[in-house]
Design a protein around this motif. Structure first.
Motif, PDB file in Angstrom:
ATOM      1  N   PRO A   2     -18.556  -6.955   2.300  1.00 14.09           N
ATOM      2  CA  PRO A   2     -17.023  -6.173   2.023  1.00 14.09           C
ATOM      3  C   PRO A   2     -17.216  -4.854   2.718  1.00 14.09           C
ATOM      4  O   PRO A   2     -18.282  -4.203   2.611  1.00 14.09           O
ATOM      5  CB  PRO A   2     -17.005  -6.292   0.713  1.00 14.09           C
ATOM      6  CG  PRO A   2     -18.354  -5.999   0.188  1.00 14.09           C
ATOM      7  CD  PRO A   2     -19.274  -7.036   1.059  1.00 14.09           C
ATOM      8  N   ALA A  14     -20.077  -0.420  -7.632  1.00 10.64           N
ATOM      9  CA  ALA A  14     -18.691  -1.081  -7.466  1.00 10.64           C
ATOM     10  C   ALA A  14     -19.301  -2.423  -6.334  1.00 10.64           C
ATOM     11  O   ALA A  14     -18.560  -3.243  -6.529  1.00 10.64           O
ATOM     12  CB  ALA A  14     -17.616  -0.249  -6.421  1.00 10.64           C
ATOM     13  N   LEU A  15     -20.101  -2.000  -5.344  1.00  8.30           N
ATOM     14  CA  LEU A  15     -20.394  -3.142  -4.539  1.00  8.30           C
ATOM     15  C   LEU A  15     -21.173  -4.196  -5.254  1.00  8.30           C
ATOM     16  O   LEU A  15     -20.670  -5.267  -4.841  1.00  8.30           O
ATOM     17  CB  LEU A  15     -21.447  -2.386  -3.420  1.00  8.30           C
ATOM     18  CG  LEU A  15     -21.949  -3.239  -2.407  1.00  8.30           C
ATOM     19  CD1 LEU A  15     -21.012  -3.908  -1.709  1.00  8.30           C
ATOM     20  CD2 LEU A  15     -23.004  -2.629  -1.683  1.00  8.30           C
ATOM     21  N   VAL A  72     -15.850  -0.811   2.398  1.00  8.80           N
ATOM     22  CA  VAL A  72     -15.915   0.258   1.409  1.00  8.80           C
ATOM     23  C   VAL A  72     -14.441  -0.024   0.615  1.00  8.80           C
ATOM     24  O   VAL A  72     -14.317  -0.064  -0.650  1.00  8.80           O
ATOM     25  CB  VAL A  72     -15.960   1.538   1.847  1.00  8.80           C
ATOM     26  CG1 VAL A  72     -15.837   2.694   0.722  1.00  8.80           C
ATOM     27  CG2 VAL A  72     -17.310   1.744   2.335  1.00  8.80           C
ATOM     28  N   PHE A 112     -16.745 -11.981  -4.664  1.00  6.49           N
ATOM     29  CA  PHE A 112     -17.484 -11.750  -3.077  1.00  6.49           C
ATOM     30  C   PHE A 112     -16.597 -12.414  -2.271  1.00  6.49           C
ATOM     31  O   PHE A 112     -16.056 -11.615  -1.175  1.00  6.49           O
ATOM     32  CB  PHE A 112     -18.680 -12.431  -3.136  1.00  6.49           C
ATOM     33  CG  PHE A 112     -19.298 -12.634  -1.971  1.00  6.49           C
ATOM     34  CD1 PHE A 112     -19.612 -11.482  -1.172  1.00  6.49           C
ATOM     35  CD2 PHE A 112     -19.464 -13.683  -1.093  1.00  6.49           C
ATOM     36  CE1 PHE A 112     -20.319 -11.486   0.212  1.00  6.49           C
ATOM     37  CE2 PHE A 112     -19.722 -13.882   0.173  1.00  6.49           C
ATOM     38  CZ  PHE A 112     -20.374 -12.868   0.598  1.00  6.49           C
ATOM     39  N   GLU A 128     -14.474  -3.627 -10.492  1.00  7.89           N
ATOM     40  CA  GLU A 128     -15.475  -2.690  -9.852  1.00  7.89           C
ATOM     41  C   GLU A 128     -14.409  -1.442  -9.672  1.00  7.89           C
ATOM     42  O   GLU A 128     -15.242  -0.586  -9.521  1.00  7.89           O
ATOM     43  CB  GLU A 128     -15.650  -3.580  -8.612  1.00  7.89           C
ATOM     44  CG  GLU A 128     -14.502  -4.290  -7.957  1.00  7.89           C
ATOM     45  CD  GLU A 128     -14.559  -5.651  -8.243  1.00  7.89           C
ATOM     46  OE1 GLU A 128     -14.193  -5.990  -9.373  1.00  7.89           O
ATOM     47  OE2 GLU A 128     -14.386  -6.654  -7.340  1.00  7.89           O
ATOM     48  N   ARG A 129     -13.231  -1.585  -9.488  1.00  7.58           N
ATOM     49  CA  ARG A 129     -12.344  -0.277  -9.404  1.00  7.58           C
ATOM     50  C   ARG A 129     -12.804   0.544 -10.643  1.00  7.58           C
ATOM     51  O   ARG A 129     -12.985   2.005 -10.451  1.00  7.58           O
ATOM     52  CB  ARG A 129     -10.887  -0.619  -9.221  1.00  7.58           C
ATOM     53  CG  ARG A 129     -10.328   0.726  -9.109  1.00  7.58           C
ATOM     54  CD  ARG A 129      -8.716   0.314  -8.861  1.00  7.58           C
ATOM     55  NE  ARG A 129      -7.881   1.612  -8.663  1.00  7.58           N
ATOM     56  CZ  ARG A 129      -6.758   1.567  -8.668  1.00  7.58           C
ATOM     57  NH1 ARG A 129      -5.973   0.423  -8.477  1.00  7.58           N
ATOM     58  NH2 ARG A 129      -6.010   2.572  -8.529  1.00  7.58           N
ATOM     59  N   TRP A 185     -20.067   1.816   5.666  1.00  9.72           N
ATOM     60  CA  TRP A 185     -21.215   2.306   4.091  1.00  9.72           C
ATOM     61  C   TRP A 185     -22.025   3.241   4.903  1.00  9.72           C
ATOM     62  O   TRP A 185     -22.549   4.066   4.088  1.00  9.72           O
ATOM     63  CB  TRP A 185     -21.790   0.852   3.914  1.00  9.72           C
ATOM     64  CG  TRP A 185     -20.773   0.047   2.764  1.00  9.72           C
ATOM     65  CD1 TRP A 185     -20.245  -0.933   3.276  1.00  9.72           C
ATOM     66  CD2 TRP A 185     -20.806   0.253   1.449  1.00  9.72           C
ATOM     67  NE1 TRP A 185     -19.616  -1.618   2.172  1.00  9.72           N
ATOM     68  CE2 TRP A 185     -19.797  -0.609   1.138  1.00  9.72           C
ATOM     69  CE3 TRP A 185     -21.090   1.212   0.367  1.00  9.72           C
ATOM     70  CZ2 TRP A 185     -19.172  -0.802  -0.272  1.00  9.72           C
ATOM     71  CZ3 TRP A 185     -20.623   1.228  -0.606  1.00  9.72           C
ATOM     72  CH2 TRP A 185     -19.743   0.148  -1.075  1.00  9.72           C
ATOM     73  N   THR A 193     -14.052  -2.942  -1.381  1.00  7.23           N
ATOM     74  CA  THR A 193     -15.093  -2.881  -2.663  1.00  7.23           C
ATOM     75  C   THR A 193     -14.481  -2.055  -3.650  1.00  7.23           C
ATOM     76  O   THR A 193     -14.692  -2.355  -4.766  1.00  7.23           O
ATOM     77  CB  THR A 193     -16.513  -2.487  -2.336  1.00  7.23           C
ATOM     78  OG1 THR A 193     -16.955  -3.184  -1.103  1.00  7.23           O
ATOM     79  CG2 THR A 193     -17.444  -2.243  -3.246  1.00  7.23           C
ATOM     80  N   ILE A 202     -13.294 -10.168  -1.540  1.00  5.15           N
ATOM     81  CA  ILE A 202     -13.329  -8.696  -1.057  1.00  5.15           C
ATOM     82  C   ILE A 202     -14.046  -8.887   0.108  1.00  5.15           C
ATOM     83  O   ILE A 202     -14.016  -7.868   1.122  1.00  5.15           O
ATOM     84  CB  ILE A 202     -14.464  -7.916  -1.989  1.00  5.15           C
ATOM     85  CG1 ILE A 202     -15.659  -8.471  -1.989  1.00  5.15           C
ATOM     86  CG2 ILE A 202     -13.657  -7.759  -3.295  1.00  5.15           C
ATOM     87  CD1 ILE A 202     -16.728  -7.531  -2.945  1.00  5.15           C
ATOM     88  N   GLY A 253     -18.671  -5.990  -7.447  1.00  7.82           N
ATOM     89  CA  GLY A 253     -17.463  -6.743  -6.613  1.00  7.82           C
ATOM     90  C   GLY A 253     -18.091  -7.935  -6.041  1.00  7.82           C
ATOM     91  O   GLY A 253     -17.503  -8.897  -5.827  1.00  7.82           O
ATOM     92  N   CYS A 254     -19.373  -7.759  -5.471  1.00  6.45           N
ATOM     93  CA  CYS A 254     -20.107  -9.055  -5.003  1.00  6.45           C
ATOM     94  C   CYS A 254     -20.171 -10.166  -5.918  1.00  6.45           C
ATOM     95  O   CYS A 254     -20.448 -11.331  -5.558  1.00  6.45           O
ATOM     96  CB  CYS A 254     -21.456  -8.603  -4.021  1.00  6.45           C
ATOM     97  SG  CYS A 254     -20.983  -7.704  -2.472  1.00  6.45           S
TER      98      CYS A 254
END
Length: 963
Positions: free
Chosen positions: A62, A36-37, A64, A45, A74-75, A207, A67, A48, A40-41
C-alpha cells in the motif's frame, strides 16, 4: 544522563539530555506510520493495495496515503501517534534555533519559521485526507514539500561543527531528494501509462521518503547532546565551540561543499531584493518580446496575406541607434527612463483597438532592446555586474517559461490577456515598475564612453547573438515546444507537455549553472558538437530519442548564453546587438516562411525546411563560439575576465531553485486525472463537433481559450476537432490551446502533426480514451500542407474511428482533388463506425464532395440538405445520427461551430460496421424535438438570441432525425 547541576540548584526538579527530544520525535513519528501500516495490512490489506486501475495481486504493497487514510482503526492509530509527535517536534525546532542563533544572523530565524510552518502543514495534510477535502489536502501537502527544501538546506548550512552530524545530513538529504526522481517516474507509469505493479514500486519510494524525512530530523540528536533541559547550553555548542577532534575549518569546508559554497557569504535582504528585481525585469523583457509576434500575427490572419503590420517585427533592431555616439551617451546616462518606457509593452492591454495595441507593444520592444543593449554595454567593464545582468536576462527567460506553464502556455502579462481570460496584467505592471526602478537605481560608472573591446570580431559576435536569441526564443520560451516536435500520437511513446515539461526546465537550469561556474567547459568545440548532435536528433527523430536531443540543446543554449552575451557586450553594441537582432528577425521570418510559403513572396524556396532553420541557427551560434574560442586561445590571462565578486550567485541559484519548485507545484496541480466522463453515457450518446479556432485569437485580439471552453462545455461536446490550432511558433507566441481545453474540460488530447510538420494544425479532444492515432500529411504539390488525424476511440466499449482533417485552400484545386482521394481511401480503409470532422472547401453535392461522400469512403453527410456550407462538414458511417446543429461563434473566431449527435452501437452490434446502415429515405427523415429522448437533445440555452452571442443559426434550431 546525569545532571550537571548541584543540589544548590533547587529550582531544577528534572533534567534530561536534549537528545531525548530528537529520539522521542523519531520514535513517535515512525510509530505513527508503521502502526498504521501493520494494522492496515492486517485488517484491510486488499482494500488498501487497490487503486483506480489494479488490485491484488498486481499491486501488493500500500501507499502511504492509502495506509493512513480513511479506514478505521489504522487512521486512528496514525492520528494518535502523530498528535503525540507534535510536542517533541515543536521542541526540536525550538532547540535547533537556540543552538544555531548568532548575533546579527537572520538565517536561524528564517529556518525556525520554516520548521514551525512545516510542522503545521504536516498536521494539515495528515488530518485532512483527500477524501475530506481533496484541494486542501493537496495544498497543504505541496506546502509541506516546499518548506522541506529551505528546512533541509538551512539545517545543513547551520550545522554546528560536528563531523558525524554533517555527514549524516548530507547522505540523508541526498537520498531524500534523489528518491523524488524514481517516485515521480513510477507515479507517471501508474497514472498515465497504467502499468500494473507500478504503484507498488511507487509506494516503496513513498515510504522511503517518510523514513528519510524523519531520519534527517533524527540527526539533531547528535547536536543536542550538548543540551540539558531546563535549557541551558552546558556544552557550549551554541557559542560555536568545536568539541570534536576535527578542525573547525575542515568542518566549515565540509558544510560549504554540501551547499556548493553558495551561502558562505551570509544573507542580506537588500542584495536579495536586487536579484529579485533583476530577474523580474528580465522576465518582463521576455514577456514583451514574446508578445510582439502574437499581436503582429493577428493582422495577416485577417488579411489572409501580407498586411504591412509585419514591419513592426523589426522593432528589435533599436540597438543599431547606439552607433550614434551622442545618442549612445544619452541612452546610457538615462537608462532608467529607457527601461521604464519599455513597460509600454505591458500597458498595451489597456488599449482596445488592436492596431494601436500593436504599436504600443512595438514601441515597448524597441525601448526594451535599446535599454538592455545599453545596460549590458555600460556594465561590460564590471565583470561581476555584467554577469548579474546576463543572469537577469537568462533567468528571466526561464521565469517566463515557468509562468507560461502555470498559465497553460499563455503569459499572464501579455497584451492579449486581461482579467476575463486569466490575465494578471495589473499586478504584473505594478511589479514591473518597482523592478525597473530598482534595476536602474545605481547609475552606470561609465557614461557612454566605454571603449569597445577590439579583440575578436563584432560581426561574428552579432551572428552568435542572432542565432542564440532565436534558439532561446523559438525552442525555450515554452516548455511544450520541443515536446510537440517529437509528439507522434497514441499510444503515448514519448514525453507529454503537462507531465514532462519540467525536464526542459531542469535542462535549462543545469545549463545555466554550468555556464556560470564552468564557462570554459561550454566554450569548446566538443560542447558545440554535442549541441549540434542534440539539434539534429530533435529535428530527425520523434518520441524520447528526439526529446533527449532537445534536452541537450536546451542545456547548451542556456550554458553558452553567459559567455556569448558577456563577450558580445564588450564590443560595439550597434553591431553585436543591433545587427544581432536583425539576424534574429530574419530567422523569425524564415521559420514562419517554411509553413506560410503559400502566402508570402519567395515562400516556395524554403517550403517545409525547418531543418534548414535549425542548421542556420547552429551555424550562427557556431560563428559566435568561434570568436569566443579564438580569443580564449590568444589570451594567456583568461582568468582575469572572470568576476571578482560572485556573492550574487547564491541569490541567483536560490531563484533558480524557487522557479523549479514553483514549476513542480504547478505541474502537480496540472497532473492529468484521467477521470474523463462523457456527458450522456446512459444514452450511449456521442456529441461531436468541428471548429476552426483561428489560432486562439478572437476578433478583438484577445486570447480566446476561456470563451472556447465555455461554449464547448455548454454544448456538452464529447469529441471535437480543432483546426488552425498549431501555435508553436514565435509569431504565434509558442502556445498550445489544447492543453488548457483538455485539462479544464477533462478530455484526452491529440495535438496532431507537430510544429515541425509545417501545417496550420489539426487537433482532437475526446472524453473517450484514444486507443491509437496516426498523423497524415495529405498530397499538396502546390499549396499549403493538409493535416489529418486518424484516431480510434473506445466509445462505451465500441471502437469508433474519428478523422480530423483540414483541406488545402481554394486557390489550389489540384491539391484539393488529390487530398479528397487520399482521405476517401483512408476513411474507406476501416469498417468500424466512423466520423469525419473536417474543413473541406467544397460546395455540397458538387465536385470533391462526391469523393468524400462516396462508396470508396462509405461515409454519409450528417445533413445532405444543408446547402449553406463551404468549409466545415461532418460525415459519418456505422452510427445512428440523431441530431445536428450549427452554432454562431460570436466574436471568438471567423467560423461557426458545427455539432452532431450520434448513438453508438454496442461492440457486438458494431461488428461488420453496417448495423446502422439504412436507406437514404429513412436516413434523412427528420422528427420533432419532442420525439427524441432528453439525452439526445441539444441544450435549450442557445435558442433564440442565445447567450454571449452564441445561438443556433442557419436552421434557427437544431435538427433531429429518426435514423
Amino acid at each position: 544522563m546525569a545532571s550537571r547541576y548541584k543540589d544548590k540548584d533547587a529550582g531544577v526538579l528534572l533534567t534530561f539530555g536534549g537528545q531525548w527530544i530528537s529520539w522521542s520525535h523519531t520514535a513517535m513519528a515512525y510509530m505513527a506510520f508503521l502502526s498504521a501500516l501493520v494494522v492496515g495490512c492486517a485488517l484491510h490489506f486488499r482494500k488498501i493495495v487497490q487503486n483506480e486501475w489494479y488490485g491484488y495481486p498486481q499491486e501488493w504493497f500500500p501507499s502511504v496515503s492509502a495506509t493512513i487514510g480513511d479506514r478505521y482503526p489504522e487512521r486512528s492509530f496514525f492520528m494518535l501517534f502523530i498528535a503525540v509527535t507534535s510536542g517533541p517536534r515543536f521542541a526540536l525546532v525550538g532547540l535547533w534555533y537556540l543552538l544555531t542563533k548568532r548575533p546579527g544572523r537572520a538565517l536561524p530565524k528564517a529556518v525556525a519559521i520554516c520548521g514551525l510552518l512545516r510542522t503545521l502543514t504536516c498536521g494539515g495534510w495528515t488530518y485532512i485526507t483527500s477524501t475530506d477535502n481533496h484541494d486542501w489536502h493537496d495544498i497543504l501537502m505541496i506546502a509541506y514539500l516546499v518548506l522541506t527544501i529551505p528546512w533541509t538546506a538551512g539545517c545543513i548550512i547551520l550545522s554546528p561543527p560536528n563531523a558525524k552530524a554533517i555527514k549524516y545530513r548530507k547522505y540523508l538529504a541526498s537520498a531524500f531528494f534523489g528518491t523524488l526522481v524514481p517516485l515521480v517516474y513510477f507515479f507517471i507509469q501508474h497514472k498515465v501509462h497504467r502499468i500494473a505493479g507500478a504503484y507498488t514500486v511507487y509506494a516503496f519510494f513513498e515510504w522511503a521518503l517518510i523514513l528519510l524525512d524523519v531520519g534527517f530530523d533524527a540527526v539533531t540528536a547528535l547536536d543536542f547532546e550538548t543540551f540539558e533541559v531546563v535549557v541551558k547550553d552546558v556544552g557550549g555548542a551554541s557559542k560555536g565551540v568545536n568539541k570534536s577532534c576535527v578542525p573547525t575549518a575542515v568542518l566549515e569546508k565540509e558544510k560549504d561543499k554540501a551547499t556548493a559554497g553558495v551561502f558562505s557569504a551570509g544573507f542580506r535582504l537588500g542584495d536579495a531584493l536586487d536579484i529579485a528585481a533583476d530577474v523580474y525585469h528580465g522576465f518582463v523583457f521576455w514577456s514583451i518580446l514574446t508578445s510582439l509576434g502574437v499581436v503582429v500575427w493577428f493582422f495577416p490572419l485577417w488579411y489572409m496575406g501580407i498586411s504591412g503590420y509585419e514591419a513592426l517585427v523589426m522593432s528589435t533592431v533599436a540597438p543599431i541607434l547606439l552607433a550614434i555616439r551622442p545618442l549612445r551617451a544619452l541612452v546610457v546616462k538615462n537608462q532608467r527612463i529607457t527601461h521604464l518606457l519599455s513597460l509600454t509593452g505591458l500597458l498595451a492591454y489597456l488599449i482596445e483597438d488592436p492596431a494601436y495595441r500593436l504599436f504600443a507593444v512595438g514601441f515597448g520592444v524597441w525601448m526594451a532592446c535599446l535599454g538592455w543593449a545599453a545596460t549590458l554595454y555600460s556594465d561590460s567593464t564590471q565583470p561581476a555586474k555584467l554577469e548579474m545582468r546576463i543572469l537577469a536576462w537568462t533567468v528571466g527567460l526561464l521565469m517566463s517559461s515557468v509562468a507560461k506553464f502555470a498559465w497553460h502556455t499563455n503569459n499572464p502579462i501579455w497584451p492579449i490577456m486581461h482579467g476575463e481570460n486569466g490575465g494578471w496584467n495589473g499586478t504584473g505592471l505594478v511589479l514591473a515598475v518597482l523592478a525597473a526602478l530598482r534595476f536602474t537605481r545605481r547609475a552606470p560608472l561609465e557614461s557612454g564612453g566605454v571603449v569597445a573591446d577590439r579583440k575578436g570580431s563584432a560581426l561574428l559576435s552579432a551572428f552568435g547573438i542572432g542565432g542564440l536569441f532565436f534558439g532561446l526564443h523559438s525552442m525555450l520560451s515554452d516548455t511544450s515546444t520541443m515536446i510537440l516536435w517529437v509528439w507522434d500520437g497514441y499510444p503515448i511513446r514519448g514525453p507529454v507537455s503537462n507531465v514532462h515539461g519540467w525536464y526542459t526546465i531542469a535542462a535549462m537550469t543545469a545549463g545555466l549553472v554550468i555556464g556560470l561556474y564552468k564557462p570554459g567547459l561550454v566554450t569548446t568545440w566538443t560542447a558545440y558538437s554535442l549541441a549540434c548532435v542534440g539539434a539534429a536528433t530533435l529535428t530527425l527523430y520523434s518520441q524520447w530519442r528526439g526529446y533527449y536531443g532537445a534536452l541537450m540543446l536546451a542545456a547548451y543554449l542556456m550554458a553558452i548564453s553567459i559567455p556569448l552575451i558577456g563577450h558580445a557586450a564588450k564590443k560595439n553594441p550597434a553591431v553585436t546587438f543591433g545587427l544581432g537582432f536583425l539576424i534574429y528577425n530574419f530567422l523569425v521570418l524564415f521559420h514562419v516562411w517554411v509553413v506560410a510559403y503559400a502566402f508570402v513572396p519567395g515562400g516556395p524556396l524554403v517550403r517545409e525546411h525547418s531543418d534548414w532553420v535549425t542548421l542556420t541557427t547552429m551555424l550562427l551560434i557556431g560563428a559566435g563560439v568561434f570568436d569566443l574560442i579564438s580569443q580564449k586561445a590568444k589570451s594567456s590571462h583568461d582568468g582575469r575576465r572572470r568576476p571578482h565578486s560572485t556573492g550574487h550567485r547564491k541569490y541567483h541559484l536560490s531563484t533558480l531553485g524557487l522557479l523549479n519548485l514553483f514549476f513542480l507545484c504547478a505541474s502537480f496541480l496540472r497532473f492529468p486525472t484521467n477521470d474523463y466522463k462523457p456527458y450522456h453515457a446512459e444514452d450511449r450518446v456521442l456529441t461531436a463537433g468541428i471548429w476552426t479556432i483561428h489560432f486562439s485569437l478572437d476578433n478583438d485580439m484577445w486570447s480566446s481559450e476561456y470563451r472556447m471552453r465555455d461554449l464547448i462545455k455548454e454544448l456538452e461536446i464529447d469529441v471535437i476537432g480543432l483546426l488552425e490550432s498549431d501555435l508553436q511558433r514565435i509569431i504565434m507566441g509558442n502556445r498550445d490551446t489544447t492543453q488548457f481545453l483538455a485539462e479544464d474540460l477533462g478530455m484526452y488530447v491529440d495535438y496532431g502533426p507537430g510544429p515541425n510538420k509545417h501545417t496550420w494544425g489539426a487537433a482532437l479532444l475526446s472524453k473517450f480514451p484514444i486507443l491509437n492515432s496516426t498523423h497524415h500529411l495529405l498530397p499538396s504539390p502546390v499549396g499549403e500542407l493538409a493535416p489529418a488525424i486518424h484516431a480510434t476511440l473506445d466509445v462505451y466499449g465500441t471502437w469508433v474511428d474519428v478523422f480530423v482533417f483540414h483541406s488545402g485552400q481554394e486557390e489550389d484545386p489540384e491539391d484539393r482533388r488529390l487530398q479528397s482521394e487520399y482521405l476517401a481511401r483512408l476513411m474507406g480503409s476501416t469498417d468500424r463506425p466512423s466520423i469525419l470532422l473536417s474543413y473541406l472547401v467544397t460546395t455540397p453535392r458538387q465536385g470533391n464532395y462526391n469523393t468524400y461522400v462516396s462508396d470508396t469512403s462509405g461515409m454519409h453527410d450528417v445533413d445532405a440538405s444543408d446547402w449553406d456550407r463551404w468549409c466545415e462538414y461532418i460525415l459519418f458511417k456505422g452510427l445512428r445520427r440523431t441530431g445536428y446543429a450549427r452554432v454562431s461563434r460570436s466574436t471568438i473566431t471567423d467560423t461557426e461551430l458545427q455539432v452532431a449527435k450520434f448513438v453508438v452501437p454496442d461492440a457486438q452490434a458494431a461488428e461488420g460496421g453496417a448495423v446502422w446502415e439504412v436507406s437514404e429515405q429513412l436516413r434523412d427523415r427528420r422528427v420533432a424535438e419532442g420525439e427524441v429522448p432528453e439525452g439526445w437533445r441539444f441544450p435549450a440555452m442557445f435558442r433564440g438570441e442565445g447567450v454571449r452571442g452564441h445561438r443556433y443559426h442557419v436552421f434557427d434550431e437544431p435538427r433531429y432525425y429518426n435514423f
